[in-house]
Every structure is written in C-alpha cells, then in structure tokens.
Design a protein around this motif. Structure first.
Motif, PDB file in Angstrom:
ATOM      1  N   GLY A   1       0.763  -1.233   0.000  1.00  0.00           N
ATOM      2  CA  GLY A   1       0.000   0.000   0.000  1.00  0.00           C
ATOM      3  C   GLY A   1       0.796   1.287   0.000  1.00  0.00           C
ATOM      4  N   ASN A   2       2.097   1.209  -0.165  1.00  0.00           N
ATOM      5  CA  ASN A   2       2.936   2.406  -0.132  1.00  0.00           C
ATOM      6  C   ASN A   2       3.156   3.029  -1.505  1.00  0.00           C
ATOM      7  OD1 ASN A   2       3.245   2.019   2.616  1.00  0.00           O
ATOM      8  ND2 ASN A   2       5.046   0.731   2.330  1.00  0.00           N
ATOM      9  N   THR A   3       2.586   2.457  -2.538  1.00  0.00           N
ATOM     10  CA  THR A   3       2.843   2.944  -3.890  1.00  0.00           C
ATOM     11  C   THR A   3       1.610   2.765  -4.769  1.00  0.00           C
ATOM     12  OG1 THR A   3       4.432   2.869  -5.711  1.00  0.00           O
ATOM     13  CG2 THR A   3       3.808   0.756  -4.741  1.00  0.00           C
ATOM     14  N   SER A   4       1.597   3.464  -5.878  1.00  0.00           N
ATOM     15  CA  SER A   4       0.481   3.353  -6.818  1.00  0.00           C
ATOM     16  C   SER A   4       0.913   2.533  -8.031  1.00  0.00           C
ATOM     17  CB  SER A   4       0.048   4.742  -7.291  1.00  0.00           C
ATOM     18  OG  SER A   4       1.059   5.321  -8.102  1.00  0.00           O
ATOM     19  N   GLN A   5      -0.054   2.154  -8.837  1.00  0.00           N
ATOM     20  CA  GLN A   5       0.255   1.418 -10.061  1.00  0.00           C
ATOM     21  C   GLN A   5       1.082   2.276 -11.002  1.00  0.00           C
ATOM     22  OE1 GLN A   5      -3.149  -0.451 -11.880  1.00  0.00           O
ATOM     23  NE2 GLN A   5      -3.811  -1.355  -9.957  1.00  0.00           N
ATOM     24  N   ASN A   6       0.781   3.570 -11.060  1.00  0.00           N
ATOM     25  CA  ASN A   6       1.545   4.465 -11.935  1.00  0.00           C
ATOM     26  C   ASN A   6       3.005   4.563 -11.505  1.00  0.00           C
ATOM     27  OD1 ASN A   6      -0.453   5.191 -13.798  1.00  0.00           O
ATOM     28  ND2 ASN A   6      -1.310   6.693 -12.386  1.00  0.00           N
ATOM     29  N   LYS A   7       3.247   4.633 -10.203  1.00  0.00           N
ATOM     30  CA  LYS A   7       4.617   4.701  -9.710  1.00  0.00           C
ATOM     31  C   LYS A   7       5.371   3.403  -9.999  1.00  0.00           C
ATOM     32  CE  LYS A   7       3.864   8.115  -6.103  1.00  0.00           C
ATOM     33  NZ  LYS A   7       3.825   8.368  -4.656  1.00  0.00           N
ATOM     34  N   LEU A   8       4.686   2.276  -9.837  1.00  0.00           N
ATOM     35  CA  LEU A   8       5.319   0.994 -10.156  1.00  0.00           C
ATOM     36  C   LEU A   8       5.636   0.902 -11.649  1.00  0.00           C
ATOM     37  CD1 LEU A   8       3.224  -1.466  -7.964  1.00  0.00           C
ATOM     38  CD2 LEU A   8       5.653  -0.939  -7.714  1.00  0.00           C
ATOM     39  N   ALA A   9       4.729   1.388 -12.480  1.00  0.00           N
ATOM     40  CA  ALA A   9       4.943   1.362 -13.928  1.00  0.00           C
ATOM     41  C   ALA A   9       6.186   2.169 -14.297  1.00  0.00           C
ATOM     42  CB  ALA A   9       3.714   1.904 -14.649  1.00  0.00           C
ATOM     43  N   LYS A  10       6.330   3.343 -13.710  1.00  0.00           N
ATOM     44  CA  LYS A  10       7.510   4.171 -13.989  1.00  0.00           C
ATOM     45  C   LYS A  10       8.774   3.501 -13.470  1.00  0.00           C
ATOM     46  CE  LYS A  10       5.104   8.562 -14.140  1.00  0.00           C
ATOM     47  NZ  LYS A  10       4.834   9.834 -13.458  1.00  0.00           N
ATOM     48  N   LYS A  11       8.689   2.921 -12.282  1.00  0.00           N
ATOM     49  CA  LYS A  11       9.846   2.261 -11.670  1.00  0.00           C
ATOM     50  C   LYS A  11      10.362   1.113 -12.539  1.00  0.00           C
ATOM     51  CE  LYS A  11      11.189  -0.302  -7.529  1.00  0.00           C
ATOM     52  NZ  LYS A  11      10.748  -0.754  -6.201  1.00  0.00           N
ATOM     53  N   TYR A  12       9.434   0.314 -13.094  1.00  0.00           N
ATOM     54  CA  TYR A  12       9.822  -0.869 -13.859  1.00  0.00           C
ATOM     55  C   TYR A  12       9.856  -0.650 -15.375  1.00  0.00           C
ATOM     56  CZ  TYR A  12       9.540  -3.458  -9.517  1.00  0.00           C
ATOM     57  OH  TYR A  12       9.758  -3.904  -8.229  1.00  0.00           O
ATOM     58  N   GLY A  13       9.519   0.560 -15.815  1.00  0.00           N
ATOM     59  CA  GLY A  13       9.624   0.880 -17.237  1.00  0.00           C
ATOM     60  C   GLY A  13       8.575   0.224 -18.109  1.00  0.00           C
ATOM     61  N   VAL A  14       7.377   0.060 -17.573  1.00  0.00           N
ATOM     62  CA  VAL A  14       6.266  -0.507 -18.342  1.00  0.00           C
ATOM     63  C   VAL A  14       5.050   0.402 -18.169  1.00  0.00           C
ATOM     64  CG1 VAL A  14       7.075  -2.904 -18.166  1.00  0.00           C
ATOM     65  CG2 VAL A  14       5.533  -1.992 -16.427  1.00  0.00           C
ATOM     66  N   SER A  15       3.972   0.089 -18.868  1.00  0.00           N
ATOM     67  CA  SER A  15       2.763   0.900 -18.752  1.00  0.00           C
ATOM     68  C   SER A  15       1.948   0.487 -17.524  1.00  0.00           C
ATOM     69  CB  SER A  15       1.911   0.752 -20.012  1.00  0.00           C
ATOM     70  OG  SER A  15       1.422  -0.569 -20.115  1.00  0.00           O
ATOM     71  N   GLN A  16       1.074   1.395 -17.097  1.00  0.00           N
ATOM     72  CA  GLN A  16       0.212   1.108 -15.950  1.00  0.00           C
ATOM     73  C   GLN A  16      -0.701  -0.083 -16.218  1.00  0.00           C
ATOM     74  OE1 GLN A  16      -3.377   1.962 -15.902  1.00  0.00           O
ATOM     75  NE2 GLN A  16      -3.498   0.889 -13.945  1.00  0.00           N
ATOM     76  N   PRO A  17      -1.277  -0.236 -17.443  1.00  0.00           N
ATOM     77  CA  PRO A  17      -2.111  -1.427 -17.673  1.00  0.00           C
ATOM     78  C   PRO A  17      -1.361  -2.757 -17.499  1.00  0.00           C
ATOM     79  CG  PRO A  17      -2.604   0.223 -19.314  1.00  0.00           C
ATOM     80  CD  PRO A  17      -1.395   0.715 -18.546  1.00  0.00           C
ATOM     81  N   ILE A  18      -0.075  -2.774 -17.802  1.00  0.00           N
ATOM     82  CA  ILE A  18       0.717  -4.001 -17.589  1.00  0.00           C
ATOM     83  C   ILE A  18       0.803  -4.290 -16.095  1.00  0.00           C
ATOM     84  CG2 ILE A  18       3.015  -5.043 -17.801  1.00  0.00           C
ATOM     85  CD1 ILE A  18       1.517  -4.873 -20.461  1.00  0.00           C
ATOM     86  N   ILE A  19       1.080  -3.259 -15.293  1.00  0.00           N
ATOM     87  CA  ILE A  19       1.134  -3.436 -13.839  1.00  0.00           C
ATOM     88  C   ILE A  19      -0.217  -3.922 -13.323  1.00  0.00           C
ATOM     89  CG2 ILE A  19       1.416  -2.243 -11.622  1.00  0.00           C
ATOM     90  CD1 ILE A  19       4.070  -2.679 -13.093  1.00  0.00           C
ATOM     91  N   ASN A  20      -1.299  -3.343 -13.831  1.00  0.00           N
ATOM     92  CA  ASN A  20      -2.638  -3.746 -13.422  1.00  0.00           C
ATOM     93  C   ASN A  20      -2.887  -5.219 -13.728  1.00  0.00           C
ATOM     94  OD1 ASN A  20      -5.740  -4.044 -14.179  1.00  0.00           O
ATOM     95  ND2 ASN A  20      -5.524  -2.443 -12.620  1.00  0.00           N
ATOM     96  N   MET A  21      -2.487  -5.669 -14.909  1.00  0.00           N
ATOM     97  CA  MET A  21      -2.687  -7.079 -15.279  1.00  0.00           C
ATOM     98  C   MET A  21      -1.853  -7.998 -14.403  1.00  0.00           C
ATOM     99  SD  MET A  21      -3.280  -6.993 -19.440  1.00  0.00           S
ATOM    100  CE  MET A  21      -1.605  -7.309 -19.775  1.00  0.00           C
ATOM    101  N   ILE A  22      -0.648  -7.562 -14.027  1.00  0.00           N
ATOM    102  CA  ILE A  22       0.192  -8.363 -13.130  1.00  0.00           C
ATOM    103  C   ILE A  22      -0.476  -8.468 -11.761  1.00  0.00           C
ATOM    104  CG2 ILE A  22       2.375  -8.393 -11.856  1.00  0.00           C
ATOM    105  CD1 ILE A  22       3.668  -7.157 -14.392  1.00  0.00           C
ATOM    106  N   ILE A  23      -0.936  -7.339 -11.230  1.00  0.00           N
ATOM    107  CA  ILE A  23      -1.556  -7.316  -9.900  1.00  0.00           C
ATOM    108  C   ILE A  23      -2.815  -8.173  -9.865  1.00  0.00           C
ATOM    109  CG2 ILE A  23      -2.763  -5.811  -8.265  1.00  0.00           C
ATOM    110  CD1 ILE A  23      -0.669  -3.641  -9.069  1.00  0.00           C
ATOM    111  N   LYS A  24      -3.615  -8.122 -10.913  1.00  0.00           N
ATOM    112  CA  LYS A  24      -4.859  -8.898 -10.963  1.00  0.00           C
ATOM    113  C   LYS A  24      -4.649 -10.340 -11.429  1.00  0.00           C
ATOM    114  CE  LYS A  24      -7.975  -5.048 -11.404  1.00  0.00           C
ATOM    115  NZ  LYS A  24      -9.180  -4.558 -12.031  1.00  0.00           N
ATOM    116  N   LYS A  25      -3.383 -10.706 -11.615  1.00  0.00           N
ATOM    117  CA  LYS A  25      -2.980 -12.062 -12.025  1.00  0.00           C
ATOM    118  C   LYS A  25      -3.590 -12.472 -13.359  1.00  0.00           C
ATOM    119  CE  LYS A  25      -1.827 -13.679  -7.464  1.00  0.00           C
ATOM    120  NZ  LYS A  25      -1.869 -14.755  -6.512  1.00  0.00           N
ATOM    121  N   LYS A  26      -3.773 -11.517 -14.256  1.00  0.00           N
ATOM    122  CA  LYS A  26      -4.217 -11.831 -15.618  1.00  0.00           C
ATOM    123  C   LYS A  26      -3.027 -12.250 -16.469  1.00  0.00           C
ATOM    124  CE  LYS A  26      -8.304  -8.944 -15.612  1.00  0.00           C
ATOM    125  NZ  LYS A  26      -9.028  -7.852 -16.268  1.00  0.00           N
TER     126      LYS A  26
END
Length: 65
Positions: free
Chosen positions: A36-61
């Motif tokens: 809970g210390n970060t947002s999907q957008n921050k993770l996307a920037k950190k890992y160099g991918v788009s926010q929808p990719i992070i969302n799909m990873i988090i939702k296990k799609k």
C-alpha cells in the motif's frame, strides 16, 4: 531450433521469451503494491512498463503460475 530459445522461454514468465519479468519479479511487484505504499503508476515508472501491464500483473491476468 536451438535450445537457447527454450532456455530463454523458461527464464521469463509463462513460457514467452519476450516477457520483461520473471514470475518471481511479478510476484515482487504484487507484494510491493499490496503493502500500500505505492500506486500502479509509480510501479509502472519504476519498472519501465505501462500502468495497464502493472494492473494485469496485480490482478494475475498475466505472469501467474
């Protein structure tokens, strides 16, 4: 076909050689978001991918065992 293609497929999640993360890295992303210390957008920037990719990873799609 060379075996290196198959080795590469095993190194990245789900058997696809073009994936950016391993299954372990994707699980680390899920854990980091779960804390809970970060947002999907921050993770996307950190890992160099788009926010929808992070969302799909988090939702296990994608990147699930």
């Amino acid at each position: 076909m060379s075996d290196t293609i198959y080795i590469r497929k095993d190194m990245r999640g789900g058997g696809y050689s073009k994936r950016k993360f391993t299954l372990e890295e994707a699980e680390a992303i899920r854990e980091e978001y779960k804390e809970g210390n970060t947002s999907q957008n921050k993770l996307a920037k950190k890992y160099g991918v788009s926010q929808p990719i992070i969302n799909m990873i988090i939702k296990k799609k994608t990147y699930n065992k």
